[in-house]
Design an enzyme around this catalytic site. Sequence first.
Site, PDB file in Angstrom:
ATOM      1  CD  GLU A   1      -3.225  -2.252   7.659  1.00 59.84           C
ATOM      2  OE1 GLU A   1      -2.447  -2.953   6.796  1.00 59.84           O
ATOM      3  OE2 GLU A   1      -3.671  -0.884   6.884  1.00 59.84           O
TER       4      GLU A   1
ATOM      5  CE  LYS B   1       0.198   3.615   4.650  1.00 59.50           C
ATOM      6  NZ  LYS B   1       0.258   3.576   5.930  1.00 59.50           N
TER       7      LYS B   1
ATOM      8  CB  SER C   1       5.470  -1.176  11.989  1.00 57.56           C
ATOM      9  OG  SER C   1       4.792  -0.043  11.965  1.00 57.56           O
TER      10      SER C   1
ATOM     11  CG  ASN D   1      -1.644   0.989   1.772  1.00 54.92           C
ATOM     12  OD1 ASN D   1      -2.267   1.894   0.531  1.00 54.92           O
ATOM     13  ND2 ASN D   1      -1.460   1.588   2.542  1.00 54.92           N
TER      14      ASN D   1
ATOM     15  CD  GLU E   1      -2.591   5.522   7.281  1.00 57.81           C
ATOM     16  OE1 GLU E   1      -2.717   5.791   5.426  1.00 57.81           O
ATOM     17  OE2 GLU E   1      -1.749   5.336   7.544  1.00 57.81           O
TER      18      GLU E   1
ATOM     19  N   GLY F   1       2.443   2.627  10.655  1.00 58.14           N
ATOM     20  CA  GLY F   1       3.681   3.384  10.122  1.00 58.14           C
ATOM     21  C   GLY F   1       4.444   3.714  11.736  1.00 58.14           C
TER      22      GLY F   1
ATOM     23  CG  HIS G   1      -5.579   2.002   4.964  1.00 57.35           C
ATOM     24  ND1 HIS G   1      -5.309   3.119   5.788  1.00 57.35           N
ATOM     25  CD2 HIS G   1      -4.778   0.819   4.865  1.00 57.35           C
ATOM     26  CE1 HIS G   1      -3.704   3.095   6.136  1.00 57.35           C
ATOM     27  NE2 HIS G   1      -3.687   1.405   5.952  1.00 57.35           N
TER      28      HIS G   1
HETATM   29  C1  PEP Z   1      -0.483  -0.299   5.471  1.00 54.15           C
HETATM   30  O1  PEP Z   1      -0.132   0.849   4.929  1.00 54.15           O
HETATM   31  O2  PEP Z   1      -1.375  -0.598   5.734  1.00 54.15           O
HETATM   32  C2  PEP Z   1       0.905  -0.276   6.864  1.00 54.15           C
HETATM   33  C3  PEP Z   1       0.682  -0.968   7.686  1.00 54.15           C
HETATM   34  O3  PEP Z   1       1.271   0.511   6.991  1.00 54.15           O
HETATM   35  P1  PEP Z   1       3.033   0.653   7.653  1.00 54.15           P
HETATM   36  O4  PEP Z   1       3.543  -0.691   6.962  1.00 54.15           O
HETATM   37  O5  PEP Z   1       3.808   1.706   7.439  1.00 54.15           O
HETATM   38  O6  PEP Z   1       2.963   0.382   9.191  1.00 54.15           O
END
Ligand code: PEP
Length: 248
Positions: free
Chosen positions: A164, A11, A208, A9, A97, A170, A95
């Site tokens: 998640e 973003k 992460s 992803n 976000e 992040g 997601h």
């Molecule tokens: C994500 O964007 O779904 C995500 C898990 O980001 P990150 O791997 O940077 O934590």
Amino acid sequence: MRKPFIAANWKMNKTAEETEEFINSFLPLVKDVSGADILLAPPYTSLGVAARLLKSSHVILAAQNVFYEEKGAYTGEISPAMLKSAGCSCVIIGHSERRQYFSETDTIVNRKIKTARKNGLDVILCIGESLQEREANKTFDVLDRQLAGSLADLPLDRITVAYEPIWAIGTGKTATKEQANEAHAHIRQWMRKHKEGADAVRIQYGGSVTPDNIESLMTQPEVDGALVGGASLKPDSFAKIVTGAIKN
Ligand code: PEP
């Protein structure tokens, strides 16, 4: 056994030129990989170039979002048919976000999944709890509520679930493999109780994920892959995650 599924992803990162550069470096690194499904979700403006470059590869192209109406006066929105015609076969929906910054509710997520499926798109449905909810021992309640709302009146085919935990996205703070497995097992139990075909659904962990922790996460029986943000932006890092995810 469910085939590992690793998704990137991106973003709001990468122009069309940067997307081209990434794919040209990435494809040779994964050309012999058959033990995992690989997906890239670039921004909308990179879908055209990505579709052209991925056309004869085994890498799946996805969008990061979609609208729930099929067409009309919705300035700035993108329909499932537009994604199909741009070369996508999958879309990420719900997601955290999108939920946090764009007020997406489970009802909206449910409508989006319905329209996406109707138009022949596969879906990665994202769910997960905040730190406050985890600390209040509400994780399973939150997952149950998100699953019931997002999957209302829907079968499980075409669906991948991405667990998640928001506190891990992040932040560099990965869930432990035990925490991930426990949440995934709970999600699987919910699906077994309420839907047909729960055992075939892949559940990705997101938060992460890096080349250094993917192998350990994938030792867990309920972890079927990963949704990767930051560590998917560099071809070598994402390729290492893909190869590290293949279960022996
Ligand atoms: C994500 O964007 O779904 C995500 C898990 O980001 P990150 O791997 O940077 O934590």
